[in-house]
Scaffold this active site. Structure first.
Site, short mmCIF file in Angstrom:
data_model
loop_
_atom_site.label_atom_id
_atom_site.label_comp_id
_atom_site.label_asym_id
_atom_site.label_seq_id
_atom_site.Cartn_x
_atom_site.Cartn_y
_atom_site.Cartn_z
NE ARG A 102 -3.80 0.74 2.01
CZ ARG A 102 -5.01 0.88 2.57
NH1 ARG A 102 -5.17 1.66 3.62
NH2 ARG A 102 -6.05 0.26 2.05
CG HIS A 129 -8.48 0.17 -2.59
ND1 HIS A 129 -7.69 -0.90 -2.20
CD2 HIS A 129 -9.12 0.61 -1.46
CE1 HIS A 129 -7.84 -1.09 -0.90
NE2 HIS A 129 -8.69 -0.20 -0.42
CD GLN A 132 -12.96 -1.85 -0.12
OE1 GLN A 132 -12.16 -1.75 0.79
NE2 GLN A 132 -14.16 -2.40 0.03
CG ASP A 219 -13.34 6.35 -1.16
OD1 ASP A 219 -13.34 6.23 0.07
OD2 ASP A 219 -12.29 6.33 -1.85
CB CYS A 259 -13.93 1.25 0.34
SG CYS A 259 -13.37 2.96 0.44
NE ARG A 287 -10.10 -5.05 0.97
CZ ARG A 287 -9.33 -4.02 1.37
NH1 ARG A 287 -9.88 -2.97 1.93
NH2 ARG A 287 -8.03 -4.03 1.16
N1 NVA Z 1 -9.81 6.82 -1.38
C1 NVA Z 1 -9.42 6.43 -0.03
C2 NVA Z 1 -9.68 4.99 0.19
C3 NVA Z 1 -9.35 4.50 1.57
C4 NVA Z 1 -9.56 3.04 1.75
C5 NVA Z 1 -7.97 6.78 0.19
O1 NVA Z 1 -7.15 6.57 -0.71
O2 NVA Z 1 -7.63 7.28 1.27
N1 CP Z 2 -11.05 0.12 2.81
C1 CP Z 2 -9.77 0.06 3.19
O1 CP Z 2 -8.87 -0.16 2.40
O2 CP Z 2 -9.58 0.25 4.53
P1 CP Z 2 -8.20 0.49 5.28
O3 CP Z 2 -7.67 1.82 4.82
O4 CP Z 2 -8.58 0.49 6.74
O5 CP Z 2 -7.25 -0.62 4.94
#
Ligand code: NVA
Ligand code: CP
Length: 300
Positions: A102, A129, A132, A219, A259, A287
């Site tokens: 990540r 993502h 997800q 989101d 998500c 997930r």
């Molecule tokens: N769009 C959000 C998703 C978090 C799971 C981010 O990138 O922070």
């Molecule tokens: N939805 C998701 O990816 O959650 P986290 O940021 O908690 O991993």
């Protein structure tokens, strides 16, 4: 399929086969049937951004598959001190059978895949993502019994989630309508990709997108790394909330997905989130199952 870097790298058949395996692993886990498909293997879980769901679901999933995980945060490893990705990749590739990462830049994930020699799974970048969205598709199929022919409406920021939902929905035969304010639309490359499918529409009007939808999804307005833009974004996204007025335009029985983490009163009204909590927390649970399927497909 060697890696999961972004969903548009996969075919619709590969996505469906992964969802089928995710359903099977979920059913086995619920019945207490062990499935140590990755016994003796190891996976690195690399984080340069915060996470609750991704971190926990990968770690537990690895355990349930009989494998071993090592979690590395960039702050506590040499990654945060500037060691080049291609060097980190070549090192991790010698210890591990797979890497989940990540981070910010999609190009870093691509580079990790290029140099590590082992399967790489994108656990979220600024662009995508995919894990997800596999969980989202698994959840929608559980509730609706199918994907092809359903209409999804994504309301909000044209971010990593929007990009991956567009690919995931179109590859599985869903229609997807995306409503974003001008200036916050999905990346040009994603729009170019989506234009090849008849089921894609882009608008700046949430009502147009939501009309006749079977799934409403949103989101956060400010993603990780955009914290300093949060106030400006609140203004730009006013009116882009999933609430009961918007749901009234959708098909009867319309699902709501998010998500998480959610900002109640911003992208989603608190009463809508609570009314659809089963669907949303099943999505979070999935997930675990979807990622186990990805790991078995790529590392098994
Ligand atoms: N769009 C959000 C998703 C978090 C799971 C981010 O990138 O922070
Ligand atoms: N939805 C998701 O990816 O959650 P986290 O940021 O908690 O991993």
């Amino acid at each position: 399929m060697k890696h999961l870097l972004k969903l548009s790298d996969w075919t619709g058949e590969e996505i469906i086969a992964t969802l089928d395996l995710a359903d099977k692993l979920k059913a086995e886990q619920k019945q207490g049937i062990p499935h140590p498909a990755l016994k003796g293997k190891s996976i690195a879980l690399v984080f340069s951004k915060a996470s609750t769901r991704t971190r926990c679901s990968f770690d537990v999933g690895v355990y349930q598959l009989g494998a071993h995980s090592v979690t590395l945060s960039s702050a506590e490893s040499q990654i945060g001190r500037g060691e080049p990705i291609e060097d980190t990749a070549r090192v991790l590739g010698r210890y591990f059978d797979g890497i989940m990462i990540r981070t910010y830049k999609q190009s870093d994930v691509e580079e990790l895949a290029k140099y590590s020699g082992v399967p790489v799974i994108n656990g979220l970048t600024d662009d995508a993502h995919p894990c997800q969205v596999l969980a989202d598709l698994q959840t929608i199929r559980e509730y609706k019994g199918k994907l092809a022919g359903l209409k999804m409406a994504y309301i909000g920021d044209g971010n990593n989630m929007a990009n991956s939902l567009i690919a995931g929905a179109l590859l599985t035969g869903m229609q997807i309508s995306v409503a974003c304010p001008v200036g916050y639309q999905p990346a040009p490359a994603v729009l170019e990709y989506a234009a090849k499918f008849s089921g894609f529409t882009l608008t700046d009007d949430p009502k147009t997108a939501a009309a006749g939808a079977d799934v409403l999804i949103t989101d956060v307005w400010a993603s990780m790394g955009q914290e300093q833009e949060a106030e400006a974004r609140k203004k730009a996204f006013a009116g882009y909330q999933i609430n009961n007025d918007l749901l009234a335009l959708a098909n009867p029985g319309c699902m709501v997905q998010h998500c998480l983490p959610a900002h109640r009163g911003e992208e989603i009204a608190a009463d809508v989130l609570e009314a659809h909590a089963n669907e949303i927390f099943d999505e979070a649970e999935n997930r675990l199952h979807a990622q186990k399927a990805v790991m078995v497909k790529l590392m098994g």
